[in-house]
Design a protein around this motif. Structure first.
Motif, PDB file in Angstrom:
ATOM      1  N   CYS A 282       0.835  -1.205   0.000  1.00  0.00           N
ATOM      2  CA  CYS A 282       0.000   0.000   0.000  1.00  0.00           C
ATOM      3  C   CYS A 282       0.872   1.258   0.000  1.00  0.00           C
ATOM      4  O   CYS A 282       2.094   1.182   0.078  1.00  0.00           O
ATOM      5  N   ASP A 283       0.197   2.410  -0.043  1.00  0.00           N
ATOM      6  CA  ASP A 283       0.924   3.677  -0.043  1.00  0.00           C
ATOM      7  C   ASP A 283       1.693   3.897   1.253  1.00  0.00           C
ATOM      8  O   ASP A 283       2.739   4.550   1.259  1.00  0.00           O
ATOM      9  N   HIS A 284       1.180   3.384   2.357  1.00  0.00           N
ATOM     10  CA  HIS A 284       1.902   3.494   3.626  1.00  0.00           C
ATOM     11  C   HIS A 284       3.263   2.788   3.518  1.00  0.00           C
ATOM     12  O   HIS A 284       4.275   3.307   4.000  1.00  0.00           O
TER      13      HIS A 284
ATOM     14  N   VAL B 295       4.968   2.376   0.788  1.00  0.00           N
ATOM     15  CA  VAL B 295       5.803   3.217  -0.081  1.00  0.00           C
ATOM     16  C   VAL B 295       6.432   4.339   0.735  1.00  0.00           C
ATOM     17  O   VAL B 295       7.628   4.619   0.621  1.00  0.00           O
ATOM     18  N   ARG B 296       5.635   4.983   1.585  1.00  0.00           N
ATOM     19  CA  ARG B 296       6.162   6.077   2.409  1.00  0.00           C
ATOM     20  C   ARG B 296       7.202   5.560   3.396  1.00  0.00           C
ATOM     21  O   ARG B 296       8.234   6.210   3.622  1.00  0.00           O
ATOM     22  N   THR B 297       6.964   4.396   3.985  1.00  0.00           N
ATOM     23  CA  THR B 297       7.915   3.837   4.947  1.00  0.00           C
ATOM     24  C   THR B 297       9.249   3.516   4.268  1.00  0.00           C
ATOM     25  O   THR B 297      10.311   3.829   4.810  1.00  0.00           O
ATOM     26  N   VAL B 298       9.190   2.917   3.082  1.00  0.00           N
ATOM     27  CA  VAL B 298      10.426   2.609   2.351  1.00  0.00           C
ATOM     28  C   VAL B 298      11.151   3.909   1.988  1.00  0.00           C
ATOM     29  O   VAL B 298      12.369   4.014   2.167  1.00  0.00           O
ATOM     30  N   SER B 299      10.405   4.912   1.524  1.00  0.00           N
ATOM     31  CA  SER B 299      11.018   6.204   1.179  1.00  0.00           C
ATOM     32  C   SER B 299      11.702   6.830   2.391  1.00  0.00           C
ATOM     33  O   SER B 299      12.844   7.285   2.305  1.00  0.00           O
ATOM     34  N   LYS B 300      10.999   6.835   3.510  1.00  0.00           N
ATOM     35  CA  LYS B 300      11.561   7.424   4.725  1.00  0.00           C
ATOM     36  C   LYS B 300      12.787   6.660   5.207  1.00  0.00           C
ATOM     37  O   LYS B 300      13.745   7.256   5.700  1.00  0.00           O
ATOM     38  N   THR B 301      12.756   5.348   5.074  1.00  0.00           N
ATOM     39  CA  THR B 301      13.906   4.539   5.500  1.00  0.00           C
ATOM     40  C   THR B 301      15.126   4.859   4.646  1.00  0.00           C
ATOM     41  O   THR B 301      16.230   5.037   5.173  1.00  0.00           O
ATOM     42  N   ILE B 302      14.917   4.973   3.344  1.00  0.00           N
ATOM     43  CA  ILE B 302      16.031   5.310   2.453  1.00  0.00           C
ATOM     44  C   ILE B 302      16.533   6.719   2.744  1.00  0.00           C
ATOM     45  O   ILE B 302      17.741   6.965   2.781  1.00  0.00           O
ATOM     46  N   GLN B 303      15.626   7.645   3.012  1.00  0.00           N
ATOM     47  CA  GLN B 303      16.039   9.012   3.314  1.00  0.00           C
ATOM     48  C   GLN B 303      16.698   9.115   4.684  1.00  0.00           C
ATOM     49  O   GLN B 303      17.531   9.986   4.893  1.00  0.00           O
ATOM     50  N   SER B 304      16.354   8.231   5.604  1.00  0.00           N
ATOM     51  CA  SER B 304      17.055   8.242   6.897  1.00  0.00           C
ATOM     52  C   SER B 304      18.468   7.685   6.729  1.00  0.00           C
ATOM     53  O   SER B 304      19.370   8.035   7.484  1.00  0.00           O
ATOM     54  N   PHE B 305      18.650   6.840   5.716  1.00  0.00           N
ATOM     55  CA  PHE B 305      19.976   6.325   5.390  1.00  0.00           C
ATOM     56  C   PHE B 305      20.824   7.426   4.758  1.00  0.00           C
ATOM     57  O   PHE B 305      21.995   7.592   5.086  1.00  0.00           O
ATOM     58  N   ASP B 306      20.237   8.179   3.825  1.00  0.00           N
ATOM     59  CA  ASP B 306      20.930   9.276   3.149  1.00  0.00           C
ATOM     60  C   ASP B 306      19.938  10.414   2.959  1.00  0.00           C
ATOM     61  O   ASP B 306      19.087  10.352   2.073  1.00  0.00           O
TER      62      ASP B 306
ATOM     63  N   PRO C 102      14.397   9.194  -3.162  1.00  0.00           N
ATOM     64  CA  PRO C 102      14.037   7.903  -3.756  1.00  0.00           C
ATOM     65  C   PRO C 102      12.709   7.952  -4.510  1.00  0.00           C
ATOM     66  O   PRO C 102      11.796   8.699  -4.153  1.00  0.00           O
ATOM     67  N   ILE C 103      12.653   7.151  -5.546  1.00  0.00           N
ATOM     68  CA  ILE C 103      11.408   6.938  -6.284  1.00  0.00           C
ATOM     69  C   ILE C 103      11.000   5.504  -5.979  1.00  0.00           C
ATOM     70  O   ILE C 103      11.685   4.561  -6.383  1.00  0.00           O
ATOM     71  N   VAL C 104       9.911   5.359  -5.228  1.00  0.00           N
ATOM     72  CA  VAL C 104       9.457   4.033  -4.799  1.00  0.00           C
ATOM     73  C   VAL C 104       8.179   3.701  -5.555  1.00  0.00           C
ATOM     74  O   VAL C 104       7.230   4.487  -5.551  1.00  0.00           O
ATOM     75  N   ASP C 105       8.180   2.568  -6.228  1.00  0.00           N
ATOM     76  CA  ASP C 105       7.039   2.155  -7.048  1.00  0.00           C
ATOM     77  C   ASP C 105       6.407   0.902  -6.458  1.00  0.00           C
ATOM     78  O   ASP C 105       7.054  -0.145  -6.359  1.00  0.00           O
ATOM     79  N   LEU C 106       5.140   1.049  -6.071  1.00  0.00           N
ATOM     80  CA  LEU C 106       4.419  -0.068  -5.455  1.00  0.00           C
ATOM     81  C   LEU C 106       4.215  -1.221  -6.431  1.00  0.00           C
ATOM     82  O   LEU C 106       4.410  -2.384  -6.077  1.00  0.00           O
ATOM     83  N   ASN C 107       3.822  -0.916  -7.658  1.00  0.00           N
ATOM     84  CA  ASN C 107       3.508  -1.967  -8.629  1.00  0.00           C
ATOM     85  C   ASN C 107       4.713  -2.849  -8.948  1.00  0.00           C
ATOM     86  O   ASN C 107       4.582  -4.069  -9.050  1.00  0.00           O
ATOM     87  N   SER C 108       5.862  -2.234  -9.131  1.00  0.00           N
ATOM     88  CA  SER C 108       7.059  -3.025  -9.469  1.00  0.00           C
ATOM     89  C   SER C 108       7.844  -3.446  -8.235  1.00  0.00           C
ATOM     90  O   SER C 108       8.837  -4.167  -8.360  1.00  0.00           O
ATOM     91  N   GLN C 109       7.420  -2.958  -7.048  1.00  0.00           N
ATOM     92  CA  GLN C 109       8.101  -3.302  -5.785  1.00  0.00           C
ATOM     93  C   GLN C 109       9.569  -2.885  -5.820  1.00  0.00           C
ATOM     94  O   GLN C 109      10.460  -3.623  -5.379  1.00  0.00           O
TER      95      GLN C 109
END
Length: 68
Positions: free
Chosen positions: A11-13, A15-26, A31-38
């Motif tokens: 879900c979109d949540h 996507v946001r969690t993955v984006s935030k995790t990557i941004q907390s790393f750097d 990041p561009i996070v795509d739900l459909n392609s995972q």
């Protein structure tokens, strides 16, 4: 440019969690996070060896990492 294939995003949540995790790393990456392609695509100059563990701790195991 890195492309990380993940599993577990539903879900979109997620996507946001993955984006935030990557941004907390750097904080400088956008990041561009795509739900459909995972996938998550981003650029960073940092060594990403610790990022898969960070994503896995959030519930999104890394399936593969490609660097372009």
């Amino acid at each position: 440019m890195y492309e990380i294939k993940l599993s577990g995003m539903t879900c979109d949540h997620c996507v946001r969690t993955v984006s935030k995790t990557i941004q907390s790393f750097d904080a400088e990456t956008k990041p561009i996070v795509d739900l459909n392609s995972q996938t998550a695509r981003f650029e960073t100059k940092k060594d990403i060896s610790s990022l898969p563990k960070m994503l896995e701790e959030e519930g999104y195991p890394v399936v593969s990492i490609n660097q372009e």
